[in-house]
Design a protein around this motif. Structure first.
Motif, PDB file in Angstrom:
ATOM      1  N   GLY A   9     -14.898  83.329  31.331  1.00  0.00           N
ATOM      2  CA  GLY A   9     -15.687  82.964  29.959  1.00  0.00           C
ATOM      3  C   GLY A   9     -16.499  81.720  30.089  1.00  0.00           C
ATOM      4  O   GLY A   9     -17.083  81.596  29.239  1.00  0.00           O
ATOM      5  N   TYR A  10     -16.705  80.907  31.188  1.00  0.00           N
ATOM      6  CA  TYR A  10     -17.349  79.724  31.457  1.00  0.00           C
ATOM      7  C   TYR A  10     -17.826  79.826  32.990  1.00  0.00           C
ATOM      8  O   TYR A  10     -17.274  80.170  33.898  1.00  0.00           O
ATOM      9  CB  TYR A  10     -16.768  78.803  30.777  1.00  0.00           C
ATOM     10  CG  TYR A  10     -15.396  78.381  31.334  1.00  0.00           C
ATOM     11  CD1 TYR A  10     -15.289  77.322  32.382  1.00  0.00           C
ATOM     12  CD2 TYR A  10     -14.096  78.911  31.030  1.00  0.00           C
ATOM     13  CE1 TYR A  10     -13.978  77.022  33.048  1.00  0.00           C
ATOM     14  CE2 TYR A  10     -12.888  78.695  31.663  1.00  0.00           C
ATOM     15  CZ  TYR A  10     -12.692  77.906  32.667  1.00  0.00           C
ATOM     16  OH  TYR A  10     -11.809  77.609  33.197  1.00  0.00           O
ATOM     17  N   PRO A  20       3.584  79.609  34.148  1.00  0.00           N
ATOM     18  CA  PRO A  20       4.320  79.282  32.886  1.00  0.00           C
ATOM     19  C   PRO A  20       3.484  78.142  32.319  1.00  0.00           C
ATOM     20  O   PRO A  20       3.639  77.782  30.928  1.00  0.00           O
ATOM     21  CB  PRO A  20       5.722  78.786  33.197  1.00  0.00           C
ATOM     22  CG  PRO A  20       5.777  78.681  34.861  1.00  0.00           C
ATOM     23  CD  PRO A  20       4.739  79.676  35.215  1.00  0.00           C
ATOM     24  N   ASP A  21       2.905  77.310  33.223  1.00  0.00           N
ATOM     25  CA  ASP A  21       2.155  76.189  32.455  1.00  0.00           C
ATOM     26  C   ASP A  21       0.739  76.447  32.267  1.00  0.00           C
ATOM     27  O   ASP A  21      -0.254  75.437  32.137  1.00  0.00           O
ATOM     28  CB  ASP A  21       2.179  75.026  33.423  1.00  0.00           C
ATOM     29  CG  ASP A  21       3.592  74.579  33.688  1.00  0.00           C
ATOM     30  OD1 ASP A  21       4.362  74.720  32.572  1.00  0.00           O
ATOM     31  OD2 ASP A  21       4.040  74.091  34.759  1.00  0.00           O
ATOM     32  N   GLU A  22       0.343  77.661  32.106  1.00  0.00           N
ATOM     33  CA  GLU A  22      -1.077  78.309  31.994  1.00  0.00           C
ATOM     34  C   GLU A  22      -1.956  77.812  33.316  1.00  0.00           C
ATOM     35  O   GLU A  22      -1.383  77.280  34.368  1.00  0.00           O
ATOM     36  CB  GLU A  22      -1.740  77.662  30.812  1.00  0.00           C
ATOM     37  CG  GLU A  22      -1.028  77.944  29.412  1.00  0.00           C
ATOM     38  CD  GLU A  22      -1.201  79.341  29.089  1.00  0.00           C
ATOM     39  OE1 GLU A  22      -1.725  80.130  29.904  1.00  0.00           O
ATOM     40  OE2 GLU A  22      -0.392  80.120  28.260  1.00  0.00           O
ATOM     41  N   GLU A  41      -7.874  82.484  26.672  1.00  0.00           N
ATOM     42  CA  GLU A  41      -8.188  82.746  27.943  1.00  0.00           C
ATOM     43  C   GLU A  41      -7.708  83.694  28.721  1.00  0.00           C
ATOM     44  O   GLU A  41      -7.995  84.731  29.398  1.00  0.00           O
ATOM     45  CB  GLU A  41      -8.797  81.437  28.850  1.00  0.00           C
ATOM     46  CG  GLU A  41      -9.800  80.675  28.163  1.00  0.00           C
ATOM     47  CD  GLU A  41     -10.212  79.519  29.048  1.00  0.00           C
ATOM     48  OE1 GLU A  41      -9.810  79.579  30.266  1.00  0.00           O
ATOM     49  OE2 GLU A  41     -11.072  78.887  28.636  1.00  0.00           O
ATOM     50  N   ARG A  42      -5.942  83.414  28.690  1.00  0.00           N
ATOM     51  CA  ARG A  42      -5.287  84.217  29.539  1.00  0.00           C
ATOM     52  C   ARG A  42      -5.042  85.454  29.027  1.00  0.00           C
ATOM     53  O   ARG A  42      -5.346  86.711  29.873  1.00  0.00           O
ATOM     54  CB  ARG A  42      -3.938  83.689  29.653  1.00  0.00           C
ATOM     55  CG  ARG A  42      -2.908  84.646  30.252  1.00  0.00           C
ATOM     56  CD  ARG A  42      -1.593  83.757  30.627  1.00  0.00           C
ATOM     57  NE  ARG A  42      -1.092  83.182  29.553  1.00  0.00           N
ATOM     58  CZ  ARG A  42      -0.167  83.534  28.378  1.00  0.00           C
ATOM     59  NH1 ARG A  42      -0.179  84.740  28.395  1.00  0.00           N
ATOM     60  NH2 ARG A  42       0.141  82.876  27.428  1.00  0.00           N
ATOM     61  N   GLU A  43      -4.989  85.737  27.875  1.00  0.00           N
ATOM     62  CA  GLU A  43      -5.000  87.086  27.272  1.00  0.00           C
ATOM     63  C   GLU A  43      -6.305  87.802  27.317  1.00  0.00           C
ATOM     64  O   GLU A  43      -6.012  89.214  27.448  1.00  0.00           O
ATOM     65  CB  GLU A  43      -4.678  86.892  25.716  1.00  0.00           C
ATOM     66  CG  GLU A  43      -3.050  86.300  25.429  1.00  0.00           C
ATOM     67  CD  GLU A  43      -2.750  86.241  24.236  1.00  0.00           C
ATOM     68  OE1 GLU A  43      -3.975  86.051  23.394  1.00  0.00           O
ATOM     69  OE2 GLU A  43      -1.647  86.160  23.579  1.00  0.00           O
ATOM     70  N   ALA A  44      -7.314  87.061  27.075  1.00  0.00           N
ATOM     71  CA  ALA A  44      -8.746  87.839  27.626  1.00  0.00           C
ATOM     72  C   ALA A  44      -8.902  88.414  28.962  1.00  0.00           C
ATOM     73  O   ALA A  44      -9.426  89.593  29.271  1.00  0.00           O
ATOM     74  CB  ALA A  44      -9.938  86.841  27.236  1.00  0.00           C
ATOM     75  N   ASP A  59      -5.961  89.443  42.917  1.00  0.00           N
ATOM     76  CA  ASP A  59      -7.058  88.710  42.056  1.00  0.00           C
ATOM     77  C   ASP A  59      -6.636  87.533  41.462  1.00  0.00           C
ATOM     78  O   ASP A  59      -5.639  87.718  40.467  1.00  0.00           O
ATOM     79  CB  ASP A  59      -7.675  89.842  41.426  1.00  0.00           C
ATOM     80  CG  ASP A  59      -8.981  89.204  40.634  1.00  0.00           C
ATOM     81  OD1 ASP A  59      -9.969  88.989  41.290  1.00  0.00           O
ATOM     82  OD2 ASP A  59      -8.785  88.939  39.386  1.00  0.00           O
ATOM     83  N   ILE A  60      -7.203  86.452  41.654  1.00  0.00           N
ATOM     84  CA  ILE A  60      -6.877  85.148  41.052  1.00  0.00           C
ATOM     85  C   ILE A  60      -7.912  84.640  40.194  1.00  0.00           C
ATOM     86  O   ILE A  60      -9.110  84.769  40.328  1.00  0.00           O
ATOM     87  CB  ILE A  60      -6.453  84.063  42.099  1.00  0.00           C
ATOM     88  CG1 ILE A  60      -5.565  84.443  42.883  1.00  0.00           C
ATOM     89  CG2 ILE A  60      -6.194  82.885  41.475  1.00  0.00           C
ATOM     90  CD1 ILE A  60      -5.282  83.807  44.183  1.00  0.00           C
ATOM     91  N   CYS A  61      -7.239  84.084  38.871  1.00  0.00           N
ATOM     92  CA  CYS A  61      -8.480  83.722  38.019  1.00  0.00           C
ATOM     93  C   CYS A  61      -7.675  82.162  37.280  1.00  0.00           C
ATOM     94  O   CYS A  61      -6.567  82.142  37.119  1.00  0.00           O
ATOM     95  CB  CYS A  61      -8.417  84.563  36.802  1.00  0.00           C
ATOM     96  SG  CYS A  61      -9.523  84.128  35.749  1.00  0.00           S
ATOM     97  N   PHE A  62      -8.549  81.555  37.011  1.00  0.00           N
ATOM     98  CA  PHE A  62      -8.102  80.370  36.077  1.00  0.00           C
ATOM     99  C   PHE A  62      -8.260  80.290  35.016  1.00  0.00           C
ATOM    100  O   PHE A  62      -9.401  80.447  34.393  1.00  0.00           O
ATOM    101  CB  PHE A  62      -8.769  78.717  37.035  1.00  0.00           C
ATOM    102  CG  PHE A  62      -8.192  77.725  36.339  1.00  0.00           C
ATOM    103  CD1 PHE A  62      -7.036  77.105  36.909  1.00  0.00           C
ATOM    104  CD2 PHE A  62      -8.591  77.002  35.280  1.00  0.00           C
ATOM    105  CE1 PHE A  62      -6.189  76.102  36.606  1.00  0.00           C
ATOM    106  CE2 PHE A  62      -7.716  75.807  34.779  1.00  0.00           C
ATOM    107  CZ  PHE A  62      -6.911  75.256  35.381  1.00  0.00           C
TER     108      PHE A  62
END
Length: 268
Positions: free
Chosen positions: A236-237, A130-132, A36-39, A27-30
């Motif tokens: 989240g958006y 590593p670069d978010e 946002e990553r922690e959420a 599963d992939i998310c931006f």
């Protein structure tokens, strides 16, 4: 030599072929920021906790007709979970034709087949770039059985149990059993493709590639979602809050991530 429902071959003792299914989903998310990553990782940990994964594996056990002997589960910090089920044989209730049919298995219900000592495991692996930007969740599920039933009958349910963008599926039959005359049987059912164990409505959702080594009873299928909606990869958006340039950049990054996982190599 193979066993089919058209050949009533009497075995010498128990069917001790080992059939192993490895199901890997991604599963992939931006996620644009650390928050946002922690959420997203918190959401994944709740969605695929050890408790829910245990329920999924119990349902797999029901589908392949096993008795659960022991359960070991663990939620990890900061993220991830593992569950292992040791299962044993149960009485046979399906017909021989249903055992060997190359078709999708059922969803959880009263299905009982014959197994010997077997196991079912799941491990989850949340990770991020590593670069978010890119966050990826992977779940690895292994179903190993001895006896007549193929763990491929659980594949239909497993696909529906996870939100997946890319899947890799491996199936292998190991060892041999013997007929009453002592002849070795290295596989006991016909199989041309793992895709035949996936319902048509799910097959239509994915681009699929098969890599099979028939003489070694090794089967491999890779799957990637065909339709792309950027909203499904934002946390989240929604995409209407993005500028045109952001829309293009994020879409390219997500599709690149999917392609690299699907093809198993870095793409430059």
């Amino acid at each position: 030599m193979k066993l089919t429902h058209e050949q009533a071959i009497e075995l010498h003792g128990f069917n001790n072929l080992t059939k192993s299914l490895s199901f890997n989903m991604y599963d992939i998310c931006f996620t644009r920021t650390k928050e946002e990553r922690e959420a997203y990782l918190h959401y994944i940990d709740e969605q695929y906790s050890a408790e829910r994964l245990t329920t999924i594996l119990k349902n797999v056990s029901d589908i392949i007709g096993a008795h659960v002997l022991n359960i070991a589960s663990q939620d990890f910090e900061p993220a991830g979970a593992s569950v292992t089920l040791l299962v044993s044989e149960a009485p046979v209730e399906l017909t021989t034709e249903e055992v060997f049919e190359e078709s999708p298995g059922p969803l959880p219900e009263s299905v009982v087949m014959q197994l010997d000592k077997s196991h079912i495991t799941v491990h989850t692996y949340p990770e991020f770039h590593p670069d978010e930007g890119i966050s990826t969740f992977r779940a690895d599920i292994d179903v190993s059985t001895c006896g007549e039933i193929s763990p491929l009958k659980a594949l239909h349910y497993l696909i529906r149990s996870f939100e997946t963008d890319v899947m890799t599926i491996d199936y292998r039959v190991r060892g041999f059993t013997r007929d009453k005359d002592g002849n070795k049987l290295f596989i006991d059912h016909e199989i041309s493709s793992i895709q035949n164990y996936i319902p048509d409505d799910l097959v239509e959702l994915f681009d699929m590639i098969d890599v099979n080594v028939y003489q070694e009873n090794i089967f491999h299928t890779k799957c990637k979602l065909r339709e792309f909606d950027l909203n499904n990869y934002l946390f989240g958006y929604t995409k209407d809050t993005l500028t045109p340039d952001e829309h293009i950049e994020i879409t390219e990054r997500i599709k690149l991530e999917m392609d690299e996982i699907f093809y198993g190599k870095n793409i430059v």
